[in-house]
Design a protein around this motif. Structure first.
Motif, PDB file in Angstrom:
ATOM      1  N   UNK A   1      18.964  -8.591   4.001  1.00  0.00           N
ATOM      2  CA  UNK A   1      20.213  -9.015   4.623  1.00  0.00           C
ATOM      3  C   UNK A   1      21.358  -8.464   3.779  1.00  0.00           C
ATOM      4  N   UNK A   2      22.562  -8.461   4.344  1.00  0.00           N
ATOM      5  CA  UNK A   2      23.720  -7.992   3.596  1.00  0.00           C
ATOM      6  C   UNK A   2      23.952  -8.866   2.363  1.00  0.00           C
ATOM      7  N   UNK A   3      23.760 -10.178   2.511  1.00  0.00           N
ATOM      8  CA  UNK A   3      23.955 -11.080   1.368  1.00  0.00           C
ATOM      9  C   UNK A   3      22.959 -10.779   0.256  1.00  0.00           C
ATOM     10  N   UNK A   4      21.710 -10.519   0.626  1.00  0.00           N
ATOM     11  CA  UNK A   4      20.700 -10.185  -0.384  1.00  0.00           C
ATOM     12  C   UNK A   4      21.038  -8.873  -1.093  1.00  0.00           C
ATOM     13  N   UNK A   5      21.444  -7.884  -0.309  1.00  0.00           N
ATOM     14  CA  UNK A   5      21.785  -6.595  -0.894  1.00  0.00           C
ATOM     15  C   UNK A   5      22.931  -6.732  -1.893  1.00  0.00           C
ATOM     16  N   UNK A   6      23.931  -7.520  -1.540  1.00  0.00           N
ATOM     17  CA  UNK A   6      25.054  -7.752  -2.461  1.00  0.00           C
ATOM     18  C   UNK A   6      24.598  -8.514  -3.704  1.00  0.00           C
ATOM     19  N   UNK A   7      23.671  -9.456  -3.530  1.00  0.00           N
ATOM     20  CA  UNK A   7      23.143 -10.212  -4.672  1.00  0.00           C
ATOM     21  C   UNK A   7      22.440  -9.280  -5.656  1.00  0.00           C
ATOM     22  N   UNK A   8      21.564  -8.421  -5.152  1.00  0.00           N
ATOM     23  CA  UNK A   8      20.829  -7.521  -6.033  1.00  0.00           C
ATOM     24  C   UNK A   8      21.772  -6.564  -6.759  1.00  0.00           C
ATOM     25  N   UNK A   9      22.834  -6.137  -6.087  1.00  0.00           N
ATOM     26  CA  UNK A   9      23.827  -5.295  -6.755  1.00  0.00           C
ATOM     27  C   UNK A   9      24.523  -6.056  -7.877  1.00  0.00           C
ATOM     28  N   UNK A  10      24.777  -7.340  -7.644  1.00  0.00           N
ATOM     29  CA  UNK A  10      25.445  -8.137  -8.676  1.00  0.00           C
ATOM     30  C   UNK A  10      24.565  -8.328  -9.904  1.00  0.00           C
ATOM     31  N   UNK A  11      23.261  -8.194  -9.732  1.00  0.00           N
ATOM     32  CA  UNK A  11      22.325  -8.292 -10.858  1.00  0.00           C
ATOM     33  C   UNK A  11      22.276  -7.009 -11.681  1.00  0.00           C
ATOM     34  N   UNK A  12      22.890  -5.959 -11.186  1.00  0.00           N
ATOM     35  CA  UNK A  12      22.838  -4.687 -11.881  1.00  0.00           C
ATOM     36  C   UNK A  12      21.634  -3.842 -11.530  1.00  0.00           C
ATOM     37  N   UNK A  13      20.883  -4.216 -10.480  1.00  0.00           N
ATOM     38  CA  UNK A  13      19.718  -3.432 -10.058  1.00  0.00           C
ATOM     39  C   UNK A  13      20.174  -2.106  -9.453  1.00  0.00           C
ATOM     40  N   UNK A  14      19.285  -1.134  -9.494  1.00  0.00           N
ATOM     41  CA  UNK A  14      19.634   0.211  -9.067  1.00  0.00           C
ATOM     42  C   UNK A  14      19.041   0.604  -7.718  1.00  0.00           C
ATOM     43  N   UNK A  15      17.797   0.227  -7.472  1.00  0.00           N
ATOM     44  CA  UNK A  15      17.134   0.571  -6.213  1.00  0.00           C
ATOM     45  C   UNK A  15      16.316  -0.628  -5.740  1.00  0.00           C
ATOM     46  N   UNK A  16      15.961  -0.601  -4.469  1.00  0.00           N
ATOM     47  CA  UNK A  16      15.162  -1.688  -3.894  1.00  0.00           C
ATOM     48  C   UNK A  16      14.031  -1.099  -3.061  1.00  0.00           C
ATOM     49  N   UNK A  17      12.839  -1.671  -3.214  1.00  0.00           N
ATOM     50  CA  UNK A  17      11.679  -1.217  -2.469  1.00  0.00           C
ATOM     51  C   UNK A  17      10.706  -2.356  -2.257  1.00  0.00           C
ATOM     52  N   UNK A  18       9.525  -2.043  -1.699  1.00  0.00           N
ATOM     53  CA  UNK A  18       8.585  -3.086  -1.313  1.00  0.00           C
ATOM     54  C   UNK A  18       7.187  -2.927  -1.898  1.00  0.00           C
ATOM     55  N   UNK A  19       6.937  -1.889  -2.716  1.00  0.00           N
ATOM     56  CA  UNK A  19       5.541  -1.616  -3.063  1.00  0.00           C
ATOM     57  C   UNK A  19       5.222  -1.530  -4.554  1.00  0.00           C
ATOM     58  N   UNK A  20       6.205  -1.517  -5.437  1.00  0.00           N
ATOM     59  CA  UNK A  20       5.899  -1.325  -6.857  1.00  0.00           C
ATOM     60  C   UNK A  20       5.252  -2.547  -7.498  1.00  0.00           C
ATOM     61  N   UNK A  21       5.420  -3.690  -6.864  1.00  0.00           N
ATOM     62  CA  UNK A  21       4.805  -4.922  -7.368  1.00  0.00           C
ATOM     63  C   UNK A  21       3.785  -5.430  -6.361  1.00  0.00           C
TER      64      UNK A  21
END
Length: 288
Positions: free
Chosen positions: A167-187
């Protein structure tokens, strides 16, 4: 010890020119079959194994990927170094679609996956502060540059459960954490590789800006696939260049000793069934 490279990725990454004696192998594991048969062969004298993470034809969701079976199978085949190639969304303006990022940290937001080989009857805790092999990651960066990719060295990957995008809210949250990329398979792929004492590097291929970017629409599968296909050629070039680099590098990392002191369960109290199941990949530390 001779090194063997295991590549986990999408379709096309196992279509490497010059692969000698290619053979698809079915591997059985105590955790069921891996995502697919595994293609083995030699490239520039280095043993290689290629595993389609989602299966040929993309039959597994990020959640249904049999991560434990995949890592177990690669270790059982003799793989020492795992290169995971993953499509991701960017959470930073500077990391554009088409770029590659060599991941060095993770934030695990998955919740519906088995994340360890250990369990009741055989308890183990591995260190994970630095979740990738720095030596293998550096080799992947060098191979990617030889293949013409635009590379970013180091970054944090948020692993989400999926299969829906953020969601847009989640994407903004992850950016606020300083994360760089988002995916679904590395973990839990990276966690399991550490437990199996394998070197692990994650090459993140950026396909989109997630949904936070004001000048880009929400993420669509067609958009992701189009950019992923454009990235595939550079990913194949990376894989093709890696054997020459890895063969010339003396292994000095501690990944192969990750389980030193990690198993907590006393030998007399260990579940014999678990010991038998895990001995093919953890036998070094289960002999006592």
């Amino acid at each position: 010890m001779d090194r063997m490279i295991g590549v986990i990725g999408g379709s096309g990454l196992y279509e490497i020119a010059g692969l000698e004696d290619p053979r698809w192998q079915r591997v059985e594991t105590p955790f069921g079959p891996p995502s697919d048969e595994i293609l083995t062969g030699r490239l520039e004298g280095v043993e290689m194994a290629f595993l389609p993470r989602h299966g040929r034809g993309h039959v597994h969701t990020p959640t249904s990927v049999p991560y434990r079976a995949n890592i177990f199978a690669l270790k059982a085949l003799g793989v020492t170094d795992v290169v995971a190639v993953s499509a991701v969304g960017s959470l930073k303006e500077a990391y554009a679609p088409g770029d590659f990022l060599i991941v060095d940290q993770f934030i695990d937001r998955t919740f519906a996956r088995e994340k360890s080989f250990f369990g009741a009857g055989l308890v183990g805790h591995v260190p994970f502060a630095h979740p990738v092999c720095p030596e293998l990651s550096a080799l992947c960066a060098g191979a990617a540059m030889l293949g013409g990719a635009r590379i970013h060295h180091g970054g944090t990957y948020v692993a989400m459960e999926g299969p829906q995008f953020s969601t847009l809210a989640e994407s903004r949250l992850y950016r606020s954490w300083g994360a760089d990329v988002i995916g679904m398979t590395a973990m839990p792929e990276a966690k399991l590789a550490r437990e199996a004492e394998l070197c692990y590097a994650c090459v993140a291929m950026i396909t989109d800006y997630d949904c936070w970017h004001p000048d880009h629409d929400a993420v669509h599968v067609a958009q992701v696939m189009a950019t992923a296909q454009a990235n595939a050629g550079r990913a194949r070039a990376l894989i093709a260049a890696l054997p020459g680099l890895i063969a010339a590098e003396a292994k000095g990392c501690a990944c192969g000793r990750a389980l030193d002191g990690a198993i907590m369960t006393a030998p007399s109290r260990r579940d014999p069934g678990m010991v038998a199941r895990l001995s093919p990949i953890l036998g070094r530390v289960l002999k006592g």
